[in-house]
Scaffold this active site. Structure first.
Site, PDB file in Angstrom:
ATOM      1  N   SER A 177       0.834  -1.202   0.000  1.00 34.51           N
ATOM      2  CA  SER A 177       0.000   0.000   0.000  1.00 34.51           C
ATOM      3  C   SER A 177       0.865   1.247   0.000  1.00 34.51           C
ATOM      4  O   SER A 177       1.647   1.483   0.932  1.00 34.51           O
ATOM      5  CB  SER A 177      -0.921   0.010   1.219  1.00 34.51           C
ATOM      6  OG  SER A 177      -1.495   1.295   1.332  1.00 34.51           O
ATOM      7  N   HIS A 185      -0.885  -1.145  -4.459  1.00 40.32           N
ATOM      8  CA  HIS A 185      -2.191  -0.826  -3.872  1.00 40.32           C
ATOM      9  C   HIS A 185      -2.285   0.684  -3.629  1.00 40.32           C
ATOM     10  O   HIS A 185      -1.438   1.264  -2.948  1.00 40.32           O
ATOM     11  CB  HIS A 185      -2.357  -1.604  -2.565  1.00 40.32           C
ATOM     12  CG  HIS A 185      -3.710  -1.503  -1.958  1.00 40.32           C
ATOM     13  ND1 HIS A 185      -4.776  -2.282  -2.374  1.00 40.32           N
ATOM     14  CD2 HIS A 185      -4.195  -0.703  -0.978  1.00 40.32           C
ATOM     15  CE1 HIS A 185      -5.847  -1.981  -1.647  1.00 40.32           C
ATOM     16  NE2 HIS A 185      -5.520  -1.013  -0.801  1.00 40.32           N
ATOM     17  N   ASP A 189      -4.714   3.718  -2.243  1.00 38.42           N
ATOM     18  CA  ASP A 189      -5.877   3.991  -1.399  1.00 38.42           C
ATOM     19  C   ASP A 189      -6.430   5.377  -1.680  1.00 38.42           C
ATOM     20  O   ASP A 189      -5.793   6.385  -1.376  1.00 38.42           O
ATOM     21  CB  ASP A 189      -5.476   3.876   0.073  1.00 38.42           C
ATOM     22  CG  ASP A 189      -5.227   2.438   0.460  1.00 38.42           C
ATOM     23  OD1 ASP A 189      -6.146   1.623   0.317  1.00 38.42           O
ATOM     24  OD2 ASP A 189      -4.095   2.120   0.898  1.00 38.42           O
ATOM     25  N   MET A 208      -9.240   8.061  -0.796  1.00 37.11           N
ATOM     26  CA  MET A 208     -10.195   8.393   0.285  1.00 37.11           C
ATOM     27  C   MET A 208     -10.741   9.803   0.081  1.00 37.11           C
ATOM     28  O   MET A 208     -10.002  10.701  -0.330  1.00 37.11           O
ATOM     29  CB  MET A 208      -9.485   8.315   1.634  1.00 37.11           C
ATOM     30  CG  MET A 208      -8.778   6.998   1.887  1.00 37.11           C
ATOM     31  SD  MET A 208      -8.135   6.914   3.564  1.00 37.11           S
ATOM     32  CE  MET A 208      -7.146   5.413   3.456  1.00 37.11           C
ATOM     33  N   HIS A 255      -8.054   1.078  -4.778  1.00 33.00           N
ATOM     34  CA  HIS A 255      -9.067   0.818  -3.756  1.00 33.00           C
ATOM     35  C   HIS A 255      -9.800   2.127  -3.463  1.00 33.00           C
ATOM     36  O   HIS A 255      -9.257   3.017  -2.814  1.00 33.00           O
ATOM     37  CB  HIS A 255      -8.331   0.278  -2.505  1.00 33.00           C
ATOM     38  CG  HIS A 255      -9.211   0.036  -1.317  1.00 33.00           C
ATOM     39  ND1 HIS A 255      -8.699  -0.177  -0.042  1.00 33.00           N
ATOM     40  CD2 HIS A 255     -10.557  -0.052  -1.195  1.00 33.00           C
ATOM     41  CE1 HIS A 255      -9.697  -0.376   0.799  1.00 33.00           C
ATOM     42  NE2 HIS A 255     -10.830  -0.300   0.138  1.00 33.00           N
ATOM     43  N   MET A 302     -12.209   4.283  -1.540  1.00 33.02           N
ATOM     44  CA  MET A 302     -12.967   4.435  -0.291  1.00 33.02           C
ATOM     45  C   MET A 302     -13.687   5.773  -0.385  1.00 33.02           C
ATOM     46  O   MET A 302     -13.359   6.735   0.316  1.00 33.02           O
ATOM     47  CB  MET A 302     -12.027   4.370   0.908  1.00 33.02           C
ATOM     48  CG  MET A 302     -11.551   2.954   1.185  1.00 33.02           C
ATOM     49  SD  MET A 302     -10.066   2.904   2.189  1.00 33.02           S
ATOM     50  CE  MET A 302      -8.857   3.123   0.897  1.00 33.02           C
ATOM     51  N   MET A 356     -11.800  -6.051   4.222  1.00 34.76           N
ATOM     52  CA  MET A 356     -11.079  -5.129   5.108  1.00 34.76           C
ATOM     53  C   MET A 356     -10.843  -5.809   6.451  1.00 34.76           C
ATOM     54  O   MET A 356     -11.791  -6.269   7.099  1.00 34.76           O
ATOM     55  CB  MET A 356     -11.893  -3.846   5.335  1.00 34.76           C
ATOM     56  CG  MET A 356     -11.986  -2.908   4.150  1.00 34.76           C
ATOM     57  SD  MET A 356     -10.413  -2.418   3.415  1.00 34.76           S
ATOM     58  CE  MET A 356      -9.546  -1.692   4.812  1.00 34.76           C
ATOM     59  N   ASP A 405      -6.889  -6.540   3.406  1.00 36.52           N
ATOM     60  CA  ASP A 405      -6.280  -5.215   3.540  1.00 36.52           C
ATOM     61  C   ASP A 405      -6.378  -4.709   4.975  1.00 36.52           C
ATOM     62  O   ASP A 405      -7.479  -4.505   5.482  1.00 36.52           O
ATOM     63  CB  ASP A 405      -7.027  -4.265   2.578  1.00 36.52           C
ATOM     64  CG  ASP A 405      -6.433  -2.875   2.531  1.00 36.52           C
ATOM     65  OD1 ASP A 405      -5.400  -2.625   3.177  1.00 36.52           O
ATOM     66  OD2 ASP A 405      -7.027  -2.029   1.829  1.00 36.52           O
TER      67      ASP A 405
HETATM   68  C1  DX5 Z   1      -6.726   1.441   5.063  1.00 33.73           C
HETATM   69  C2  DX5 Z   1      -6.171   1.144   3.701  1.00 33.73           C
HETATM   70  C3  DX5 Z   1      -5.029   0.222   3.694  1.00 33.73           C
HETATM   71  C4  DX5 Z   1      -3.818   0.659   4.472  1.00 33.73           C
HETATM   72  C5  DX5 Z   1      -3.170  -0.589   5.001  1.00 33.73           C
HETATM   73  O1  DX5 Z   1      -7.923   2.094   4.934  1.00 33.73           O
HETATM   74  O2  DX5 Z   1      -7.173   0.608   2.853  1.00 33.73           O
HETATM   75  O3  DX5 Z   1      -4.656  -0.150   2.362  1.00 33.73           O
HETATM   76  O4  DX5 Z   1      -2.886   1.390   3.730  1.00 33.73           O
HETATM   77  O5  DX5 Z   1      -2.139  -0.208   5.830  1.00 33.73           O
HETATM   78  P1  DX5 Z   1      -1.488  -1.207   6.886  1.00 33.73           P
HETATM   79  O6  DX5 Z   1      -0.916  -2.352   6.137  1.00 33.73           O
HETATM   80  O7  DX5 Z   1      -0.451  -0.356   7.557  1.00 33.73           O
HETATM   81  O8  DX5 Z   1      -2.590  -1.643   7.828  1.00 33.73           O
HETATM   82 ZN    ZN Z   2      -6.568  -0.266   0.865  1.00 37.47          ZN
END
Ligand code: DX5
Ligand code: ZN
Length: 224
Positions: A7, A32, A34, A36, A65, A67, A136, A175
Site C-alpha cells: 500500500s 495498492h 488507497d 479516500m 481501492h 474508499m 477489510m 487489507d
Molecule cells: C486502510 C487502507 C489500507 C492501508 C493498510 O484504509 O485501505 O490499504 O494502507 O495499511 P497497513 O498495512 O499499515 O494496515
Molecule cells: Zn486499501
C-alpha cells in the site's frame, strides 16, 4: 498465484517514484493505491491525477481501492488514469451491480470491498460478475492499525461461498494490519492478494521484507 500488493499510503509522497522502484525491486506483484474522500472514510488522500502520475512510473499493475461515496461517478476517471484493478465498497454503492458493469465494460478487473462489520452475504448476487473481493481487516481510513481477528472466520466463510457459487475465478484480497507474522494464517484462511502498508514500509529493509513475505507464501503453497 499469491500476490503482494504494497500500500502506497505508507510511502514517501515527496518521492513516490523512488518508493515505487523499491517495491518493484522487492518483487511486488501489484501497487495498492488507497483513494479516500473524507466522507466515506474520515481521511482524504489522492485522486486520479496522482494515480496517473504513478502509472507513468510503475511497471506493475495498479490495484486501486476506492474508499469514496458515489464510486460509480469516478470509475471512468480512475480507469483513464491507469487502474488495472478497480475496487469499490459495497457500503458506498446502492447500485453496486451497475457500478460493477461499468468497470467490466472498460475491460478492467472489478473488485468489491467489505468493511469489517459487513456480512459476506451482500456479495451473493454479484459473485459471478466480479474478479476480486477485498476483505477489510481494519476499519478503512488509516494505515498502521491492528488486524481484526474475526477476519479469519470471515475468510473461511467466503471460501465456502465461492465454492457454492462455482466462483473459483474470484481473487480474495485482504487489507489492513498484514505483517510477516500473520501472513501465513491469512493465506491459509483463503487470501490470494496481501495488502501491506506499514508492514513493508516500516521494515528495516522493505525490499527484503517483500522477498520474505513472498517466501513465506511460496513455501506454504508448495507444502500444501
Ligand atoms: C486502510 C487502507 C489500507 C492501508 C493498510 O484504509 O485501505 O490499504 O494502507 O495499511 P497497513 O498495512 O499499515 O494496515
Ligand atoms: Zn486499501
Amino acid at each position: 498465484m499469491k500476490k503482494i500488493s504494497p500500500s502506497l499510503l505508507s510511502a514517501n509522497f515527496s518521492n513516490l517514484e523512488k518508493d515505487i522502484k523499491m517495491l518493484e525491486e522487492g518483487g511486488a506483484h501489484l501497487l495498492h493505491i488507497d483513494v479516500m474522500d473524507g466522507h466515506f472514510v474520515p481521511n482524504i488522500t489522492m485522486g486520479p491525477v496522482i494515480v496517473e502520475a504513478i502509472n507513468k512510473v510503475a511497471k506493475i499493475p495498479l490495484d486501486v481501492h476506492l474508499m469514496i461515496e458515489n464510486p460509480g461517478n469516478y470509475v471512468d476517471a480512475f480507469i483513464d488514469a491507469g487502474a488495472d484493478y478497480l475496487t469499490v465498497h459495497a457500503e458506498a454503492a446502492p447500485h453496486l451491480h451497475r457500478v460493477i458493469q461499468k468497470i467490466k465494460a472498460r475491460g478492467v478487473k472489478a473488485g468489491v470491498s467489505l468493511n469489517p462489520h459487513t456480512p459476506i452475504s451482500v456479495l451473493e448476487n454479484v459473485l459471478n460478475d466480479i474478479d476480486l473481493v477485498l476483505i477489510m481487516s481494519v476499519n478503512p481510513g488509516f494505515g498502521g492499525q491492528s488486524f481484526i481477528p474475526n477476519t479469519i472466520e470471515k475468510l473461511r466463510g467466503l471460501q465456502i461461498m465461492l465454492k457454492k457459487h462455482n466462483a473459483g475465478h474470484v481473487e480474495v484480497e485482504v487489507d489492513g494490519g498484514i505483517k510477516i507474522d500473520n501472513i501465513k494464517e491469512v493465506s491459509e484462511a483463503g487470501c490470494d492478494i496481501f495488502v501491506s502498508g506499514s508492514g513493508i514500509f516500516k521494515a528495516k529493509n522493505p525490499i527484503q521484507m517483500i522477498k520474505d513475505m513472498t517466501e513465506v507464501l511460496s513455501s506454504y503453497t508448495l507444502n500444501g
